[in-house]
Scaffold this motif. Structure first.
Motif, PDB file in Angstrom:
ATOM      1  N   LEU A  34       0.831  -1.212   0.000  1.00  0.00           N
ATOM      2  CA  LEU A  34       0.000   0.000   0.000  1.00  0.00           C
ATOM      3  C   LEU A  34       0.863   1.258   0.000  1.00  0.00           C
ATOM      4  O   LEU A  34       0.554   2.226  -0.712  1.00  0.00           O
ATOM      5  N   LEU A  35       1.929   1.248   0.780  1.00  0.00           N
ATOM      6  CA  LEU A  35       2.828   2.394   0.807  1.00  0.00           C
ATOM      7  C   LEU A  35       3.446   2.626  -0.571  1.00  0.00           C
ATOM      8  O   LEU A  35       3.458   3.751  -1.078  1.00  0.00           O
ATOM      9  N   ASP A  36       3.936   1.563  -1.189  1.00  0.00           N
ATOM     10  CA  ASP A  36       4.522   1.666  -2.524  1.00  0.00           C
ATOM     11  C   ASP A  36       3.492   2.149  -3.538  1.00  0.00           C
ATOM     12  O   ASP A  36       3.768   3.029  -4.356  1.00  0.00           O
ATOM     13  N   ALA A  37       2.279   1.589  -3.489  1.00  0.00           N
ATOM     14  CA  ALA A  37       1.220   1.968  -4.419  1.00  0.00           C
ATOM     15  C   ALA A  37       0.838   3.439  -4.252  1.00  0.00           C
ATOM     16  O   ALA A  37       0.694   4.172  -5.243  1.00  0.00           O
ATOM     17  N   LEU A  38       0.678   3.879  -3.020  1.00  0.00           N
ATOM     18  CA  LEU A  38       0.276   5.266  -2.773  1.00  0.00           C
ATOM     19  C   LEU A  38       1.361   6.254  -3.213  1.00  0.00           C
ATOM     20  O   LEU A  38       1.060   7.312  -3.771  1.00  0.00           O
ATOM     21  N   MET A  39       2.621   5.882  -2.985  1.00  0.00           N
ATOM     22  CA  MET A  39       3.709   6.775  -3.411  1.00  0.00           C
ATOM     23  C   MET A  39       3.738   6.911  -4.930  1.00  0.00           C
ATOM     24  O   MET A  39       3.999   7.993  -5.459  1.00  0.00           O
ATOM     25  N   LYS A  40       3.455   5.822  -5.637  1.00  0.00           N
ATOM     26  CA  LYS A  40       3.402   5.892  -7.097  1.00  0.00           C
ATOM     27  C   LYS A  40       2.149   6.659  -7.553  1.00  0.00           C
ATOM     28  O   LYS A  40       2.212   7.468  -8.468  1.00  0.00           O
ATOM     29  N   ALA A  41       1.016   6.384  -6.908  1.00  0.00           N
ATOM     30  CA  ALA A  41      -0.248   7.008  -7.309  1.00  0.00           C
ATOM     31  C   ALA A  41      -0.242   8.524  -7.109  1.00  0.00           C
ATOM     32  O   ALA A  41      -0.828   9.262  -7.906  1.00  0.00           O
ATOM     33  N   ILE A  42       0.440   9.003  -6.056  1.00  0.00           N
ATOM     34  CA  ILE A  42       0.485  10.455  -5.824  1.00  0.00           C
ATOM     35  C   ILE A  42       1.707  11.104  -6.475  1.00  0.00           C
ATOM     36  O   ILE A  42       1.943  12.290  -6.306  1.00  0.00           O
ATOM     37  N   LYS A  43       2.458  10.290  -7.223  1.00  0.00           N
ATOM     38  CA  LYS A  43       3.642  10.766  -7.944  1.00  0.00           C
ATOM     39  C   LYS A  43       4.693  11.357  -7.007  1.00  0.00           C
ATOM     40  O   LYS A  43       5.237  12.438  -7.254  1.00  0.00           O
ATOM     41  N   ASP A  44       4.974  10.649  -5.925  1.00  0.00           N
ATOM     42  CA  ASP A  44       6.032  11.065  -5.013  1.00  0.00           C
ATOM     43  C   ASP A  44       7.349  11.138  -5.794  1.00  0.00           C
ATOM     44  O   ASP A  44       7.674  10.215  -6.538  1.00  0.00           O
ATOM     45  N   PRO A  45       8.102  12.224  -5.656  1.00  0.00           N
ATOM     46  CA  PRO A  45       9.333  12.385  -6.447  1.00  0.00           C
ATOM     47  C   PRO A  45      10.338  11.241  -6.283  1.00  0.00           C
ATOM     48  O   PRO A  45      10.964  10.822  -7.259  1.00  0.00           O
ATOM     49  N   ARG A  46      10.471  10.707  -5.082  1.00  0.00           N
ATOM     50  CA  ARG A  46      11.422   9.592  -4.884  1.00  0.00           C
ATOM     51  C   ARG A  46      10.968   8.343  -5.628  1.00  0.00           C
ATOM     52  O   ARG A  46      11.773   7.637  -6.234  1.00  0.00           O
ATOM     53  N   SER A  47       9.676   8.064  -5.588  1.00  0.00           N
ATOM     54  CA  SER A  47       9.139   6.907  -6.291  1.00  0.00           C
ATOM     55  C   SER A  47       9.238   7.099  -7.801  1.00  0.00           C
ATOM     56  O   SER A  47       9.582   6.167  -8.534  1.00  0.00           O
ATOM     57  N   MET A  48       8.952   8.300  -8.249  1.00  0.00           N
ATOM     58  CA  MET A  48       9.052   8.609  -9.686  1.00  0.00           C
ATOM     59  C   MET A  48      10.493   8.436 -10.161  1.00  0.00           C
ATOM     60  O   MET A  48      10.746   7.819 -11.197  1.00  0.00           O
ATOM     61  N   GLU A  49      11.425   8.966  -9.408  1.00  0.00           N
ATOM     62  CA  GLU A  49      12.840   8.901  -9.778  1.00  0.00           C
ATOM     63  C   GLU A  49      13.324   7.452  -9.857  1.00  0.00           C
ATOM     64  O   GLU A  49      13.981   7.055 -10.820  1.00  0.00           O
ATOM     65  N   GLY A  50      12.969   6.657  -8.857  1.00  0.00           N
ATOM     66  CA  GLY A  50      13.379   5.252  -8.837  1.00  0.00           C
ATOM     67  C   GLY A  50      12.780   4.473  -9.996  1.00  0.00           C
ATOM     68  O   GLY A  50      13.464   3.659 -10.625  1.00  0.00           O
ATOM     69  N   SER A  51      11.522   4.719 -10.295  1.00  0.00           N
ATOM     70  CA  SER A  51      10.855   4.016 -11.395  1.00  0.00           C
ATOM     71  C   SER A  51      11.446   4.409 -12.744  1.00  0.00           C
ATOM     72  O   SER A  51      11.647   3.555 -13.614  1.00  0.00           O
ATOM     73  N   VAL A  52      11.721   5.684 -12.918  1.00  0.00           N
ATOM     74  CA  VAL A  52      12.312   6.163 -14.175  1.00  0.00           C
ATOM     75  C   VAL A  52      13.720   5.594 -14.337  1.00  0.00           C
ATOM     76  O   VAL A  52      14.125   5.200 -15.439  1.00  0.00           O
ATOM     77  N   GLN A  53      14.482   5.498 -13.247  1.00  0.00           N
ATOM     78  CA  GLN A  53      15.825   4.910 -13.314  1.00  0.00           C
ATOM     79  C   GLN A  53      15.786   3.447 -13.737  1.00  0.00           C
ATOM     80  O   GLN A  53      16.720   2.962 -14.362  1.00  0.00           O
ATOM     81  N   TRP A  56      11.073   2.851 -16.524  1.00  0.00           N
ATOM     82  CA  TRP A  56       9.658   3.135 -16.749  1.00  0.00           C
ATOM     83  C   TRP A  56       9.482   4.569 -17.233  1.00  0.00           C
ATOM     84  O   TRP A  56      10.064   5.486 -16.660  1.00  0.00           O
ATOM     85  N   PRO A  57       8.658   4.800 -18.254  1.00  0.00           N
ATOM     86  CA  PRO A  57       8.335   6.183 -18.625  1.00  0.00           C
ATOM     87  C   PRO A  57       7.570   6.850 -17.477  1.00  0.00           C
ATOM     88  O   PRO A  57       6.690   6.242 -16.868  1.00  0.00           O
ATOM     89  N   ALA A  58       7.902   8.080 -17.198  1.00  0.00           N
ATOM     90  CA  ALA A  58       7.300   8.788 -16.059  1.00  0.00           C
ATOM     91  C   ALA A  58       5.778   8.845 -16.144  1.00  0.00           C
ATOM     92  O   ALA A  58       5.097   8.785 -15.110  1.00  0.00           O
ATOM     93  N   GLU A  59       5.224   8.910 -17.340  1.00  0.00           N
ATOM     94  CA  GLU A  59       3.767   9.033 -17.472  1.00  0.00           C
ATOM     95  C   GLU A  59       3.024   7.738 -17.117  1.00  0.00           C
ATOM     96  O   GLU A  59       1.810   7.751 -16.959  1.00  0.00           O
ATOM     97  N   PHE A  60       3.735   6.607 -16.965  1.00  0.00           N
ATOM     98  CA  PHE A  60       3.090   5.344 -16.608  1.00  0.00           C
ATOM     99  C   PHE A  60       3.203   4.994 -15.133  1.00  0.00           C
ATOM    100  O   PHE A  60       2.543   4.061 -14.657  1.00  0.00           O
ATOM    101  N   VAL A  61       4.007   5.703 -14.393  1.00  0.00           N
ATOM    102  CA  VAL A  61       4.256   5.354 -12.994  1.00  0.00           C
ATOM    103  C   VAL A  61       2.970   5.460 -12.165  1.00  0.00           C
ATOM    104  O   VAL A  61       2.674   4.573 -11.358  1.00  0.00           O
ATOM    105  N   GLN A  62       2.185   6.492 -12.369  1.00  0.00           N
ATOM    106  CA  GLN A  62       0.947   6.647 -11.607  1.00  0.00           C
ATOM    107  C   GLN A  62      -0.025   5.505 -11.912  1.00  0.00           C
ATOM    108  O   GLN A  62      -0.653   4.956 -10.996  1.00  0.00           O
ATOM    109  N   ALA A  63      -0.153   5.126 -13.173  1.00  0.00           N
ATOM    110  CA  ALA A  63      -1.048   4.024 -13.544  1.00  0.00           C
ATOM    111  C   ALA A  63      -0.584   2.714 -12.904  1.00  0.00           C
ATOM    112  O   ALA A  63      -1.399   1.912 -12.436  1.00  0.00           O
TER     113      ALA A  63
END
Length: 136
Positions: A34-53, A56-63
Motif C-alpha cells: 500500500l505504501l509503494d502503491a500510494l507513493m506511485k499514485a500520488i507521484k512522489d518524487p522519490r518513487s518517480m525517480e526510482g521508477s524512471v531509473q 519506466w516512462p514517467a507518465e506510466f508510474v501513476q497508472a
C-alpha cells in the motif's frame, strides 16, 4: 428465582497460531505494498525517480501505482484475496523482469511474491485444503 443472562454465541473461531502467522505475514506485505502503491499514485518524487531509473516512462508510474493499489486492496479483502494474490503475482513478476533487464537484484520482488502466497496459504483454510503439503 434466579435469572441468568446468556451471552450470544460467537460465530468466529478463535485464531490459531497458523492463521495468526498468516495474518501477520499478509499484514506486513499489505502495509509495504500500500505504501509503494500510494507513493506511485500520488507521484512522489522519490518513487518517480526510482521508477524512471529502472526504465519506466514517467507518465506510466501513476497508472502502475493504481494497478498495485487495486490489487493490494483485493488481496486485503478475504472474499477476493485469491484474485488479489494472483494479480500481485503478475505485478511482482513484472517487477522481477524489470530488475533483470536493469541488472538489479531481483530477490526482493521474488521474496515478496512468496510471502504474499505464504500469508494467504496460512490464513485461508480452503487454500490449504486445495494445495495440501504432506509428509509422505
Amino acid at each position: 428465582m434466579e435469572t441468568s443472562i446468556s451471552q450470544p454465541a460467537l460465530t468466529k473461531k478463535p485464531l490459531n497460531k497458523v492463521h495468526l502467522a498468516g495474518k501477520i505475514i499478509s499484514g506486513l506485505c499489505i502495509v509495504f505494498l500500500l505504501l509503494d502503491a500510494l507513493m506511485k499514485a500520488i507521484k512522489d518524487p522519490r518513487s518517480m525517480e526510482g521508477s524512471v531509473q529502472l526504465g519506466w516512462p514517467a507518465e506510466f508510474v501513476q497508472a502502475i501505482g493504481i494497478v498495485l493499489l487495486v490489487s493490494t486492496v483485493l488481496y486485503l479483502i478475504p472474499r477476493t484475496a485469491v484474485l488479489g494474490a494472483i494479480l500481485l503475482t503478475g505485478y511482482l513478476g513484472g517487477a522481477i523482469a524489470i530488475m533483470v533487464r536493469a541488472g538489479q537484484p531481483l530477490y526482493f520482488a521474488l521474496v515478496f511474491g512468496i510471502l504474499v502466497w505464504a500469508g494467504l496459504y496460512l490464513r485461508d483454510e480452503k487454500l490449504r485444503s486445495l494445495i495440501p503439503f504432506r509428509k509422505d
